[in-house]
Design a protein around this motif. Structure first.
Motif, PDB file in Angstrom:
ATOM      1  N   LEU A 113       0.829  -1.210   0.000  1.00 31.71           N
ATOM      2  CA  LEU A 113       0.000   0.000   0.000  1.00 31.71           C
ATOM      3  C   LEU A 113       0.860   1.255   0.000  1.00 31.71           C
ATOM      4  CD1 LEU A 113      -2.762   1.401   0.251  1.00 31.71           C
ATOM      5  CD2 LEU A 113      -2.600   1.093   2.736  1.00 31.71           C
ATOM      6  N   LYS A 114       1.909   1.272   0.834  1.00 31.14           N
ATOM      7  CA  LYS A 114       2.780   2.452   0.909  1.00 31.14           C
ATOM      8  C   LYS A 114       3.472   2.703  -0.428  1.00 31.14           C
ATOM      9  CE  LYS A 114       5.097   1.312   4.687  1.00 31.14           C
ATOM     10  NZ  LYS A 114       5.977   1.414   5.874  1.00 31.14           N
ATOM     11  N   ASP A 115       3.952   1.633  -1.056  1.00 29.88           N
ATOM     12  CA  ASP A 115       4.591   1.786  -2.373  1.00 29.88           C
ATOM     13  C   ASP A 115       3.583   2.297  -3.400  1.00 29.88           C
ATOM     14  OD1 ASP A 115       7.026   0.939  -1.420  1.00 29.88           O
ATOM     15  OD2 ASP A 115       6.792  -1.139  -2.109  1.00 29.88           O
ATOM     16  N   GLY A 116       2.343   1.794  -3.301  1.00 29.59           N
ATOM     17  CA  GLY A 116       1.305   2.241  -4.226  1.00 29.59           C
ATOM     18  C   GLY A 116       0.979   3.713  -4.048  1.00 29.59           C
ATOM     19  N   ILE A 117       0.984   4.187  -2.807  1.00 26.84           N
ATOM     20  CA  ILE A 117       0.712   5.603  -2.539  1.00 26.84           C
ATOM     21  C   ILE A 117       1.840   6.468  -3.092  1.00 26.84           C
ATOM     22  CG2 ILE A 117       0.502   7.332  -0.712  1.00 26.84           C
ATOM     23  CD1 ILE A 117      -0.995   5.208   0.928  1.00 26.84           C
ATOM     24  N   ARG A 118       3.087   6.059  -2.851  1.00 31.80           N
ATOM     25  CA  ARG A 118       4.229   6.824  -3.376  1.00 31.80           C
ATOM     26  C   ARG A 118       4.168   6.907  -4.898  1.00 31.80           C
ATOM     27  NH1 ARG A 118       7.147   3.614   0.518  1.00 31.80           N
ATOM     28  NH2 ARG A 118       7.805   4.875   2.317  1.00 31.80           N
TER      29      ARG A 118
ATOM     30  N   CYS B 280      -2.305  -5.890  20.111  1.00 33.63           N
ATOM     31  CA  CYS B 280      -0.952  -5.664  19.566  1.00 33.63           C
ATOM     32  C   CYS B 280      -1.013  -5.412  18.069  1.00 33.63           C
ATOM     33  CB  CYS B 280      -0.051  -6.863  19.858  1.00 33.63           C
ATOM     34  SG  CYS B 280       0.321  -7.070  21.603  1.00 33.63           S
ATOM     35  N   THR B 281      -1.842  -6.195  17.370  1.00 33.76           N
ATOM     36  CA  THR B 281      -1.972  -6.020  15.924  1.00 33.76           C
ATOM     37  C   THR B 281      -2.616  -4.689  15.610  1.00 33.76           C
ATOM     38  OG1 THR B 281      -2.215  -8.413  15.669  1.00 33.76           O
ATOM     39  CG2 THR B 281      -2.851  -7.057  13.794  1.00 33.76           C
ATOM     40  N   LEU B 282      -3.606  -4.280  16.406  1.00 36.28           N
ATOM     41  CA  LEU B 282      -4.267  -2.986  16.191  1.00 36.28           C
ATOM     42  C   LEU B 282      -3.278  -1.850  16.396  1.00 36.28           C
ATOM     43  CD1 LEU B 282      -6.842  -1.429  15.614  1.00 36.28           C
ATOM     44  CD2 LEU B 282      -7.404  -1.581  18.046  1.00 36.28           C
ATOM     45  N   ASP B 283      -2.457  -1.926  17.448  1.00 28.80           N
ATOM     46  CA  ASP B 283      -1.441  -0.899  17.684  1.00 28.80           C
ATOM     47  C   ASP B 283      -0.460  -0.828  16.522  1.00 28.80           C
ATOM     48  OD1 ASP B 283      -2.561  -0.248  20.092  1.00 28.80           O
ATOM     49  OD2 ASP B 283      -1.157  -1.426  21.292  1.00 28.80           O
ATOM     50  N   PHE B 284      -0.124  -2.000  15.987  1.00 26.58           N
ATOM     51  CA  PHE B 284       0.803  -2.076  14.858  1.00 26.58           C
ATOM     52  C   PHE B 284       0.212  -1.370  13.642  1.00 26.58           C
ATOM     53  CE2 PHE B 284       2.324  -4.583  11.144  1.00 26.58           C
ATOM     54  CZ  PHE B 284       3.659  -4.245  11.210  1.00 26.58           C
ATOM     55  N   ILE B 285      -1.063  -1.621  13.373  1.00 28.78           N
ATOM     56  CA  ILE B 285      -1.737  -0.986  12.236  1.00 28.78           C
ATOM     57  C   ILE B 285      -1.777   0.530  12.415  1.00 28.78           C
ATOM     58  CG2 ILE B 285      -3.969  -0.694  11.080  1.00 28.78           C
ATOM     59  CD1 ILE B 285      -4.463  -3.634  11.462  1.00 28.78           C
TER      60      ILE B 285
ATOM     61  N   ASN C 177       0.109   6.008  10.603  1.00 24.79           N
ATOM     62  CA  ASN C 177       0.816   7.278  10.770  1.00 24.79           C
ATOM     63  C   ASN C 177       1.913   7.429   9.712  1.00 24.79           C
ATOM     64  OD1 ASN C 177      -0.728   8.069  12.975  1.00 24.79           O
ATOM     65  ND2 ASN C 177       0.636   7.095  14.448  1.00 24.79           N
ATOM     66  N   GLU C 178       2.584   6.320   9.392  1.00 20.66           N
ATOM     67  CA  GLU C 178       3.610   6.349   8.340  1.00 20.66           C
ATOM     68  C   GLU C 178       2.983   6.712   6.995  1.00 20.66           C
ATOM     69  OE1 GLU C 178       6.170   2.945   8.064  1.00 20.66           O
ATOM     70  OE2 GLU C 178       6.048   2.582  10.211  1.00 20.66           O
ATOM     71  N   ILE C 179       1.813   6.154   6.723  1.00 18.18           N
ATOM     72  CA  ILE C 179       1.143   6.419   5.452  1.00 18.18           C
ATOM     73  C   ILE C 179       0.728   7.885   5.355  1.00 18.18           C
ATOM     74  CG2 ILE C 179      -0.946   5.935   4.106  1.00 18.18           C
ATOM     75  CD1 ILE C 179      -0.683   3.017   5.091  1.00 18.18           C
ATOM     76  N   VAL C 180       0.247   8.448   6.460  1.00 16.72           N
ATOM     77  CA  VAL C 180      -0.103   9.869   6.466  1.00 16.72           C
ATOM     78  C   VAL C 180       1.133  10.712   6.166  1.00 16.72           C
ATOM     79  CG1 VAL C 180      -0.829  11.791   7.940  1.00 16.72           C
ATOM     80  CG2 VAL C 180      -2.117   9.651   7.964  1.00 16.72           C
TER      81      VAL C 180
END
Length: 205
Positions: A71-76, A122-127, A132-135
């Motif tokens: 997803l991040k690569d797709g956004i970039r 833990c998984t929710l915190d990870f997401i 935040n990285e995607i923003v």
């Protein structure tokens, strides 16, 4: 995330483990994944599994990070192709998610791993940390000259809002791909309302 021993494995063995996990995540929701079935498919011992991962949630986070990295690569890529137009870029990303979701295995796998994330803290915190990285990616790749409001706080708020719309639309599409066209139309309508107040040349609201 995986232990160092996993990263040190030969590539073919890592692939075998991840392929086995992918088969399992297509079969059942993440919370119902069976370690026994994964180790049987991957032809490894239970002890070996725990040398590579703390538990199945550790493996789920690793698999989820793969989806997020795509997803991040797709956004970039979308920001680059759309010349910094955050609205066009996010729309393009949604189209990519819909295209992936039209493949039944992709849809079921993403639905099972992402749709169950809120059942594990833990998984929710990870997401949330990855969101935040995607923003940040959206903010860094946006051409501010296309917008009325160019302050950092306003752009961050816009990026968060658009990502929330994207996340909700993607989740709806993955839940039932048959409604993708309707969801996409609603998403574009929501975007248009936001654009009127933020895009240079738009209407003040």
């Amino acid at each position: 995330m995986p232990k160092e021993t996993f990263y040190n494995l030969p590539e073919d063995k890592k692939k075998r483990i991840l392929d086995a996990a992918a088969e399992e995540i297509v079969r059942v929701p993440a919370s119902e994944m069976s370690i026994n079935k994964i180790i049987q498919r991957a032809d490894i011992s239970r002890g070996s599994f725990y040398q590579y991962f703390d538990d199945k949630h550790d493996l789920i986070q690793y698999m989820l990070s793969d989806y997020i990295n795509i997803l991040k690569d797709g956004i970039r890529d979308s920001l680059r192709i759309c010349k910094g137009d955050i609205f066009a870029a996010v729309s393009r990303v949604l189209d990519g998610v819909i295209a992936l979701g039209r493949d039944e295995r992709n849809q079921q796998g993403m639905k099972n791993i992402i749709g169950e994330a809120d059942k594990n803290e833990c998984t929710l915190d990870f997401i949330l940390s990855l969101q935040n990285e995607i923003v940040e990616i959206l903010v860094e790749g946006t051409d501010r000259t296309l917008l009325k409001n160019e302050t950092d706080d306003e752009l961050i708020l816009l990026a968060r809002l658009l990502f929330l719309l994207l996340k909700n639309a993607a989740a709806e599409c993955l839940h039932d791909i048959r409604y993708a066209d309707r969801v996409r139309a609603e998403f574009l309508g929501q975007q248009e309302l936001i654009k009127r107040g933020t895009e240079r040349g738009g209407i003040d609201v």
